[in-house]
Design an enzyme around this catalytic site. Sequence first.
Site, PDB file in Angstrom:
ATOM      1  N   ASP A   1      -9.989   9.494  55.900  1.00  0.00           N
ATOM      2  CA  ASP A   1      -9.171   9.648  54.760  1.00  0.00           C
ATOM      3  C   ASP A   1      -8.605   8.568  54.139  1.00  0.00           C
ATOM      4  O   ASP A   1      -8.532   8.723  52.845  1.00  0.00           O
ATOM      5  CB  ASP A   1      -7.516  10.232  55.447  1.00  0.00           C
ATOM      6  CG  ASP A   1      -7.409  10.389  56.863  1.00  0.00           C
ATOM      7  OD1 ASP A   1      -8.002  11.396  57.482  1.00  0.00           O
ATOM      8  OD2 ASP A   1      -6.549   9.518  57.465  1.00  0.00           O
TER       9      ASP A   1
ATOM     10  N   HIS B   1      -7.180   8.217  59.671  1.00  0.00           N
ATOM     11  CA  HIS B   1      -8.876   8.429  60.156  1.00  0.00           C
ATOM     12  C   HIS B   1      -9.261   7.760  59.140  1.00  0.00           C
ATOM     13  O   HIS B   1      -9.167   7.568  57.864  1.00  0.00           O
ATOM     14  CB  HIS B   1      -9.218   9.923  59.544  1.00  0.00           C
ATOM     15  CG  HIS B   1      -8.485  10.843  60.512  1.00  0.00           C
ATOM     16  ND1 HIS B   1      -7.350  11.695  60.179  1.00  0.00           N
ATOM     17  CD2 HIS B   1      -8.717  11.540  61.787  1.00  0.00           C
ATOM     18  CE1 HIS B   1      -6.748  12.524  61.087  1.00  0.00           C
ATOM     19  NE2 HIS B   1      -7.683  12.529  61.915  1.00  0.00           N
TER      20      HIS B   1
HETATM   21  C1  XLS Z   1      -5.156  17.818  64.280  1.00  0.00           C
HETATM   22  C2  XLS Z   1      -4.537  16.685  64.881  1.00  0.00           C
HETATM   23  C3  XLS Z   1      -5.182  15.455  64.251  1.00  0.00           C
HETATM   24  C4  XLS Z   1      -5.040  14.304  65.020  1.00  0.00           C
HETATM   25  C5  XLS Z   1      -5.917  12.967  64.394  1.00  0.00           C
HETATM   26  O1  XLS Z   1      -4.307  18.994  64.489  1.00  0.00           O
HETATM   27  O2  XLS Z   1      -3.248  16.819  64.868  1.00  0.00           O
HETATM   28  O3  XLS Z   1      -4.365  15.380  62.972  1.00  0.00           O
HETATM   29  O4  XLS Z   1      -3.517  13.776  65.277  1.00  0.00           O
HETATM   30  O5  XLS Z   1      -6.993  13.331  64.478  1.00  0.00           O
END
Ligand code: XLS
Length: 438
Positions: free
Chosen positions: A105, A102
């Site tokens: 992150d 993301h």
């Molecule tokens: C959250 C999601 C997230 C997505 C990406 O539960 O799994 O991590 O994979 O935003």
Amino acid sequence: MTTENFPDIKSIAYEGPASKNPLAFKHYKPDEVIEGKTMREHLRFSIVYWHTMCGQGADMFGAPTALRPWESGLSGLDLAKARVPVFFEIAEKLGMPYYAFHDRDVAPHGKTLRQSNEYLDTIVALLKEQQQRTGIKLLWGTAQLFVHPRFMHGAATSPNVEVFAYSAAQVKKALEVTHELGGEGYTFWGGREGYATLWNTDMKRELEHLAKFLHLAVDYAKEIGFKGQFYIEPKPKEPTKHQYDSDAAACLNFLREFDLLPHFKLNLETNHATLAGHSMQHEMEVAGAAGALGSLDANTGDLLLGWDTDQFLTDAPTATQMMLSLMKYGGLTTGGVNFDAKVRRESVDPEDLFFAHIGGMDTFARGLKNAAAIRADGRLSAAVKQRYSSWDGTLGKSIEQGGETFASLEKLMLEKGEATANASGRQEFLENLVNDFI
Ligand code: XLS
Ligand code: NI
Ligand code: NI
């Protein structure tokens, strides 16, 4: 790389099932060919930035626990910079061909959108260098539209139009950097696209706004020449009590209703499937039948905990089911087996990150080998085919091809008086058969 963070851990090698080395693969042999493709090509493993680098072991009752020596004394952009080489060292030693992240992150939130974009650019330059150095590629990028308080009511579904605009700006930038890094896909997980109470919610309007948002993203991708696959990731609840992208069927319906299906595939997550009251096999069959099986967020929940615990999957039967469905629908093309998974709060050591990923990779390798063996054996698919064999006769063909009406079928059954006796479903027989391969 100037300094190694894990000098005692070398590249993880395949040593075979008899090995006692916890830092070796027992099943994942990247170059082994199965059904004409190497294991590496089948599995397209991917490591995620958010859990691996940003996961600190905090939960809603407790403070961070993880020991991460490379972070000591650092914060903000300096911390973000320090994490990049560590991440790629881990990924490279594990032999991960892909990664995912993301925007927020990899780089911190700035005071303004402009500053956030500048931070992101700084880190993207470092990611690019590391990609070039290691050959590791970006599976997909995404924008984090759920942590910051501005997203408390949603992003694309916010009642606050400026939050929609802000989200659009953030996704625009995330698409640009994904494109710059050669990303093979872009994922939308609707972090806060749902509701807490229907008393304050205009659901129809929110869904229309979400569709509008996704269309704008598709348009912008075209504009900048980004050809990666778009994914939408189903999840039923958490953080909202109802997320609009609740499961594969709901996502497909939404995408169809708003003419988005040609542009999207599904990124299915094992833990989200079970939160939705389905098995992952069910979700994969729903997506596969619709030609929308795109990518896998490979993890698992804990059956005794009702939330998205994002654990590493170590259950070979589940991995076998997943690989069987995947191979049935032609395998991964753009997507990957993406470890959207985190080590437990009590697994505080940096090397736990290695044990976790090695276990996950080996489990999927076992699933792949088991699935290939079941397919080579042929009895399972033959049994399914046999179960529908009445449809291969004259009547079945005629119905499937549109040659019958209610009246013609009534005429036939009035003449026959009763349908042919049903054959056994053989569930236990087939469960035993599958078990023989695990
Ligand atoms: C959250 C999601 C997230 C997505 C990406 O539960 O799994 O991590 O994979 O935003
Ligand atoms: Ni996920
Ligand atoms: Ni999740």
